[in-house]
Design a protein around this motif. Structure first.
Motif, mmCIF file in Angstrom:
data_model
loop_
_atom_site.group_PDB
_atom_site.id
_atom_site.type_symbol
_atom_site.label_atom_id
_atom_site.label_comp_id
_atom_site.label_asym_id
_atom_site.label_seq_id
_atom_site.Cartn_x
_atom_site.Cartn_y
_atom_site.Cartn_z
ATOM 1 N N LEU A 23 0.957 -1.203 0.097
ATOM 2 C CA LEU A 23 0.011 -0.107 0.262
ATOM 3 C C LEU A 23 0.619 1.275 -0.097
ATOM 4 N N ARG A 24 1.525 1.370 -1.044
ATOM 5 C CA ARG A 24 2.481 2.380 -1.313
ATOM 6 C C ARG A 24 1.643 3.767 -1.319
ATOM 7 N N VAL A 25 2.389 4.801 -0.857
ATOM 8 C CA VAL A 25 1.885 6.472 -0.788
ATOM 9 C C VAL A 25 1.769 6.788 -2.165
ATOM 10 N N PRO A 26 0.886 7.310 -2.593
ATOM 11 C CA PRO A 26 0.809 7.877 -4.100
ATOM 12 C C PRO A 26 1.745 8.984 -4.373
ATOM 13 N N ALA A 27 2.164 9.152 -5.644
ATOM 14 C CA ALA A 27 3.005 10.184 -5.838
ATOM 15 C C ALA A 27 2.542 11.406 -5.813
ATOM 16 N N ARG A 28 1.344 11.827 -5.699
ATOM 17 C CA ARG A 28 0.759 13.077 -5.398
ATOM 18 C C ARG A 28 1.096 13.418 -3.916
ATOM 19 N N TRP A 29 1.173 12.667 -3.146
ATOM 20 C CA TRP A 29 1.634 13.081 -1.586
ATOM 21 C C TRP A 29 3.255 13.278 -1.581
ATOM 22 N N TRP A 30 3.939 12.706 -2.321
ATOM 23 C CA TRP A 30 5.377 13.108 -2.374
ATOM 24 C C TRP A 30 5.523 14.385 -2.903
ATOM 25 N N THR A 65 11.099 11.864 3.882
ATOM 26 C CA THR A 65 11.246 10.572 3.034
ATOM 27 C C THR A 65 10.891 9.098 4.240
ATOM 28 N N ALA A 66 11.663 9.386 5.232
ATOM 29 C CA ALA A 66 11.425 8.244 6.112
ATOM 30 C C ALA A 66 9.988 8.053 6.573
ATOM 31 N N LEU A 67 9.346 9.091 6.909
ATOM 32 C CA LEU A 67 7.729 8.960 7.176
ATOM 33 C C LEU A 67 6.934 8.420 5.872
ATOM 34 N N LEU A 68 7.070 8.851 4.776
ATOM 35 C CA LEU A 68 6.338 8.668 3.742
ATOM 36 C C LEU A 68 6.412 6.784 3.421
ATOM 37 N N HIS A 69 7.941 6.738 3.482
ATOM 38 C CA HIS A 69 8.290 5.373 3.026
ATOM 39 C C HIS A 69 7.550 4.231 4.345
ATOM 40 N N SER A 70 7.629 4.906 5.427
ATOM 41 C CA SER A 70 7.212 3.875 6.537
ATOM 42 C C SER A 70 5.671 3.902 6.285
ATOM 43 N N TYR A 71 4.879 4.912 6.248
ATOM 44 C CA TYR A 71 3.519 4.719 6.189
ATOM 45 C C TYR A 71 3.132 3.927 4.695
ATOM 46 N N GLY A 72 3.982 3.966 3.641
ATOM 47 C CA GLY A 72 3.528 3.195 2.462
ATOM 48 C C GLY A 72 4.151 1.979 2.731
ATOM 49 N N SER A 73 4.620 1.463 3.679
ATOM 50 C CA SER A 73 5.270 0.333 3.420
ATOM 51 C C SER A 73 4.409 -0.970 4.022
ATOM 52 N N ALA A 74 3.112 -0.815 4.236
ATOM 53 C CA ALA A 74 2.108 -1.845 4.631
ATOM 54 C C ALA A 74 2.136 -2.816 3.611
ATOM 55 N N LYS A 75 2.265 -4.078 3.621
ATOM 56 C CA LYS A 75 1.810 -5.062 2.676
ATOM 57 C C LYS A 75 0.812 -6.050 3.042
ATOM 58 N N ILE A 76 0.234 -6.513 1.936
ATOM 59 C CA ILE A 76 -0.890 -7.613 2.335
ATOM 60 C C ILE A 76 -0.275 -8.802 1.323
ATOM 61 N N VAL A 77 -0.192 -9.859 2.203
ATOM 62 C CA VAL A 77 0.410 -11.100 1.449
ATOM 63 C C VAL A 77 -0.669 -12.353 1.954
ATOM 64 N N VAL A 78 -1.031 -12.948 0.721
ATOM 65 C CA VAL A 78 -1.825 -14.168 1.120
ATOM 66 C C VAL A 78 -0.964 -15.360 0.632
ATOM 67 N N THR A 79 -0.634 -16.350 1.601
ATOM 68 C CA THR A 79 0.110 -17.594 1.125
ATOM 69 C C THR A 79 -0.858 -18.695 1.425
ATOM 70 N N ASN A 80 -0.351 -19.907 0.997
ATOM 71 C CA ASN A 80 -1.268 -21.151 1.204
ATOM 72 C C ASN A 80 -2.062 -21.028 2.653
#
Length: 171
Positions: A23-30, A65-80
């Protein structure tokens, strides 16, 4: 035990990923926040020594950079076997049928219809998502509400039986 936790993480990473999204932060925010830092630089360059203005601007850009990268680092991963959403994870056997939510439904379930015990992985720049009921009698969390740019694909990955995703040729 620390060693056991590391082994557990390695096993999870070896599992086949059925779905993955960040869930990356959009370019507009940057762009907007970079322009805000630039406006601070303009205000400072006329009132303080130039080296000080550049130093403060550099620190602000690094912090941004640290704040936006951290906020946009949430991942959704589905495994078996697992669903990872942000820092939380749950075994798929405890999940009910996933519901795809368009923007109005997502807003409604995240707002007036929200349950205080639900797990939320929401991002304001992602308007769609999924509602995942939790069917574990020992878990007080009624559902997970997860933002997703591709909610139909996420729901499809979660609604398929985990045994359908296993490769018979794999040991």
């Amino acid at each position: 035990m620390p060693g056991q936790k590391r082994d557990e993480r390695q096993v999870v990473h070896r599992q086949t990923s059925c779905y993955r999204e960040r869930l990356r932060v959009p370019a507009r925010w940057w762009i907007q926040w970079t322009l805000m830092v630039a406006s601070f630089w303009v205000a400072m360059i006329v009132s303080v020594p130039e080296a000080f203005a550049w130093g403060i601007t550099t620190i602000l850009l690094l912090l941004l950079t640290a704040l936006l990268h951290s906020y946009g680092s949430a991942k959704i991963v589905v495994t078996n076997e697992w669903l990872h959403a942000g820092r939380a994870r749950i075994q798929r056997r405890y999940l009910g049928p996933t519901q795809v939510l368009d923007a109005p439904n997502m807003r409604s379930i995240a707002g007036p219809e929200a349950n205080a015990r639900a797990y939320l992985l929401l991002r304001p720049y992602v308007r769609t998502g999924v509602r995942i009921p939790i069917e574990d009698p020992n878990d007080p969390t009624p559902y997970w509400l997860v933002s997703s740019r591709r909610p139909a694909l996420l729901a499809a990955a979660l609604n398929t039986d985990a045994s359908d995703n296993t490769d018979p040729d794999r040991p």
